[in-house]
Design a protein around this motif. Structure first.
Motif, short mmCIF file in Angstrom:
data_model
loop_
_atom_site.label_atom_id
_atom_site.label_comp_id
_atom_site.label_asym_id
_atom_site.label_seq_id
_atom_site.Cartn_x
_atom_site.Cartn_y
_atom_site.Cartn_z
N ILE A 15 0.82 -1.22 0.00
CA ILE A 15 0.00 0.00 0.00
C ILE A 15 0.84 1.26 0.00
O ILE A 15 0.32 2.35 0.16
CB ILE A 15 -0.97 0.01 1.21
N GLY A 16 2.17 1.13 -0.15
CA GLY A 16 3.03 2.30 -0.11
C GLY A 16 3.74 2.54 -1.43
O GLY A 16 3.88 1.64 -2.27
N HIS A 17 4.21 3.76 -1.58
CA HIS A 17 4.93 4.21 -2.77
C HIS A 17 6.04 3.22 -3.16
O HIS A 17 6.77 2.72 -2.31
CB HIS A 17 5.54 5.59 -2.49
N LEU A 18 6.14 2.96 -4.46
CA LEU A 18 7.09 1.96 -4.95
C LEU A 18 8.17 2.62 -5.80
O LEU A 18 7.88 3.48 -6.63
CB LEU A 18 6.31 0.94 -5.80
N GLN A 19 9.41 2.19 -5.57
CA GLN A 19 10.49 2.61 -6.46
C GLN A 19 10.63 1.57 -7.55
O GLN A 19 10.50 0.37 -7.27
CB GLN A 19 11.79 2.74 -5.66
N THR A 20 10.92 2.02 -8.76
CA THR A 20 10.91 1.08 -9.89
C THR A 20 11.88 -0.09 -9.69
O THR A 20 11.59 -1.19 -10.13
CB THR A 20 11.27 1.82 -11.21
N ASN A 21 12.98 0.15 -8.98
CA ASN A 21 13.94 -0.95 -8.81
C ASN A 21 13.41 -2.05 -7.87
O ASN A 21 14.02 -3.09 -7.73
CB ASN A 21 15.31 -0.42 -8.34
N LYS A 22 12.28 -1.80 -7.22
CA LYS A 22 11.70 -2.83 -6.35
C LYS A 22 10.44 -3.45 -6.95
O LYS A 22 9.77 -4.27 -6.31
CB LYS A 22 11.37 -2.23 -4.99
N ALA A 23 10.15 -3.09 -8.19
CA ALA A 23 8.92 -3.59 -8.83
C ALA A 23 8.91 -5.12 -8.88
O ALA A 23 7.87 -5.74 -8.70
CB ALA A 23 8.78 -3.00 -10.23
N LYS A 24 10.08 -5.71 -9.08
CA LYS A 24 10.10 -7.17 -9.23
C LYS A 24 9.65 -7.88 -7.96
O LYS A 24 9.03 -8.94 -8.01
CB LYS A 24 11.48 -7.66 -9.66
N TYR A 25 9.92 -7.28 -6.82
CA TYR A 25 9.50 -7.92 -5.56
C TYR A 25 7.98 -7.85 -5.40
O TYR A 25 7.36 -8.81 -4.95
CB TYR A 25 10.21 -7.28 -4.37
N VAL A 26 7.43 -6.70 -5.75
CA VAL A 26 5.97 -6.58 -5.67
C VAL A 26 5.32 -7.57 -6.65
O VAL A 26 4.34 -8.24 -6.31
CB VAL A 26 5.52 -5.13 -5.97
N ALA A 27 5.91 -7.67 -7.83
CA ALA A 27 5.37 -8.61 -8.83
C ALA A 27 5.39 -10.04 -8.30
O ALA A 27 4.56 -10.86 -8.64
CB ALA A 27 6.18 -8.52 -10.12
N ARG A 28 6.34 -10.33 -7.45
CA ARG A 28 6.51 -11.68 -6.93
C ARG A 28 5.58 -11.95 -5.75
O ARG A 28 4.97 -13.01 -5.66
CB ARG A 28 7.96 -11.84 -6.46
N LEU A 29 5.50 -11.01 -4.83
CA LEU A 29 4.85 -11.35 -3.56
C LEU A 29 3.44 -10.79 -3.39
O LEU A 29 2.67 -11.31 -2.59
CB LEU A 29 5.73 -10.90 -2.38
N ALA A 30 3.13 -9.70 -4.10
CA ALA A 30 1.87 -9.01 -3.78
C ALA A 30 0.68 -9.62 -4.51
O ALA A 30 0.79 -10.13 -5.63
CB ALA A 30 1.97 -7.53 -4.10
N ASP A 31 -0.45 -9.51 -3.84
CA ASP A 31 -1.71 -9.94 -4.41
C ASP A 31 -2.45 -8.72 -4.94
O ASP A 31 -3.39 -8.83 -5.72
CB ASP A 31 -2.50 -10.59 -3.26
N GLU A 32 -1.97 -7.54 -4.49
CA GLU A 32 -2.65 -6.30 -4.80
C GLU A 32 -1.66 -5.16 -4.51
O GLU A 32 -0.92 -5.23 -3.54
CB GLU A 32 -3.86 -6.23 -3.87
N PHE A 33 -1.65 -4.15 -5.38
CA PHE A 33 -0.77 -3.00 -5.16
C PHE A 33 -1.62 -1.74 -5.19
O PHE A 33 -2.28 -1.43 -6.18
CB PHE A 33 0.32 -2.94 -6.25
N GLN A 34 -1.61 -1.00 -4.09
CA GLN A 34 -2.58 0.09 -3.95
C GLN A 34 -1.99 1.48 -4.15
O GLN A 34 -2.68 2.47 -3.90
CB GLN A 34 -3.22 0.03 -2.55
N ALA A 35 -0.74 1.59 -4.56
CA ALA A 35 -0.13 2.92 -4.58
C ALA A 35 0.49 3.25 -5.93
O ALA A 35 1.57 3.83 -6.01
CB ALA A 35 0.91 3.02 -3.47
N LEU A 36 -0.20 2.89 -7.00
CA LEU A 36 0.31 3.20 -8.34
C LEU A 36 0.18 4.70 -8.59
O LEU A 36 -0.93 5.25 -8.52
CB LEU A 36 -0.50 2.41 -9.38
N ASP A 37 1.33 5.36 -8.84
CA ASP A 37 1.27 6.82 -8.94
C ASP A 37 2.10 7.41 -10.08
O ASP A 37 2.33 8.61 -10.10
CB ASP A 37 1.67 7.46 -7.60
#
Ligand SMILES: *Cc1c(COP(=O)(O)O)cnc(C)c1O
Length: 269
Positions: A84-106
């Motif tokens: 649910i928090g701001h994402l830096q592009t270099n961490k996108a792969k981790y969100v892609a791996r573990l998250a079921d939902e991403f709430q902070a696309l900005d």
């Protein structure tokens, strides 16, 4: 003092749920149309295990690194993760791996990075577009006027399924100012709903421990609640919303958390 147990967490969740239901009914809404997302940032994994025993199976985490550590530590449990928090592009792969939902696309940059990472993993992800409804520089999120151009680009990122909008209201003890932020998000959804060919944007993720009842009165379909369930955090929230002035971030918010938690101190920590 006895250590916290699953029953304490179950009680806190039930208390929040009751207040959520009452807020929905006050405004003629179906309580079942509002989801509670328990937010577990700074809460140690042992307590997340207790929360799971209390029936919590989805955890909201603000920071990717913390979500990574916790999801690894709890890999044996059938739980899902909302980032649910701001994402830096270099961490996108981790969100892609573990998250079921991403709430902070900005931003389009983050959308592109996340989409590419998801393609590699062969999966899709539900996303929420974060909008800055308070006008504060300390808040992440698209400015309302940036939404239209952003929504035009979004369909190009086919692994991202836009589910709705997300916002953080101004941290203020003035309920009218808080309410205005939620009302604005609701209006923005109405204005932009048709802009998405896929018909997304059904959800409104808004409201936290201090203001979730107001958010539900203004149409929230998801409230993100941490402290009212798990007790006050010792870490200042300014680390989650950088650039903000500490007094603005802390003082007002603390005013707001007390009255709505309604929990005895021993249930809080
Ligand atoms: C921490 C957090 C919440 C929950 O805040 P509480 O005050 O603990 O209820 C909600 N949304 C976001 C984005 C957060 O980082």
């Amino acid at each position: 003092m006895t250590p916290p147990c699953a029953a304490d967490i179950a009680n806190s969740v039930a208390d929040v749920r009751r207040r959520m239901d009452a807020a929905a009914l006050r405004t003629g809404r179906d309580p079942a149309s509002v989801r509670l997302l328990p937010v577990t940032k700074t809460i140690p994994v042992e307590r997340l295990r207790l929360a799971f025993a209390a029936g919590v199976a989805r955890f909201g985490e603000n920071k990717v690194q913390e979500a990574r550590e916790k999801s690894e530590a709890l890999a044996d449990l059938p739980v899902t993760w909302s980032v649910i928090g701001h994402l830096q592009t270099n961490k996108a792969k981790y969100v892609a791996r573990l998250a079921d939902e991403f709430q902070a696309l900005d931003s389009v940059r983050v959308a592109a990075a996340l989409d590419a990472a998801l393609q590699k993993q062969g999966r899709a992800l539900d996303v929420f577009i974060q909008v800055n409804t308070s006008g504060e520089a300390s808040k992440f999120g698209l400015q309302p006027e940036q939404m239209m151009p952003f929504l035009r680009e979004l369909p190009a990122f086919q692994s991202l399924h836009a589910r709705g909008l997300m916002t953080l209201a101004v941290f203020s003890a003035d309920a009218a100012r808080v309410r205005r932020c939620f009302r604005l998000l609701h209006e923005l959804r109405a204005r932009h709903r048709d802009g998405l060919a896929s018909g997304g944007l059904d959800e409104l993720s808004m409201g936290m421990s201090g203001d979730y009842e107001i958010a539900i009165e203004e149409g929230a379909t998801i409230v993100r609640v941490g402290q009212a369930i798990f007790g006050p955090r010792s870490t200042p929230d300014s680390i989650y919303w950088p650039e903000g002035s500490p007094d603005q971030l802390m003082g007002a918010q603390h005013d707001k958390v007390g009255p709505t938690t309604g929990l005895p101190p021993q249930a809080l920590q």
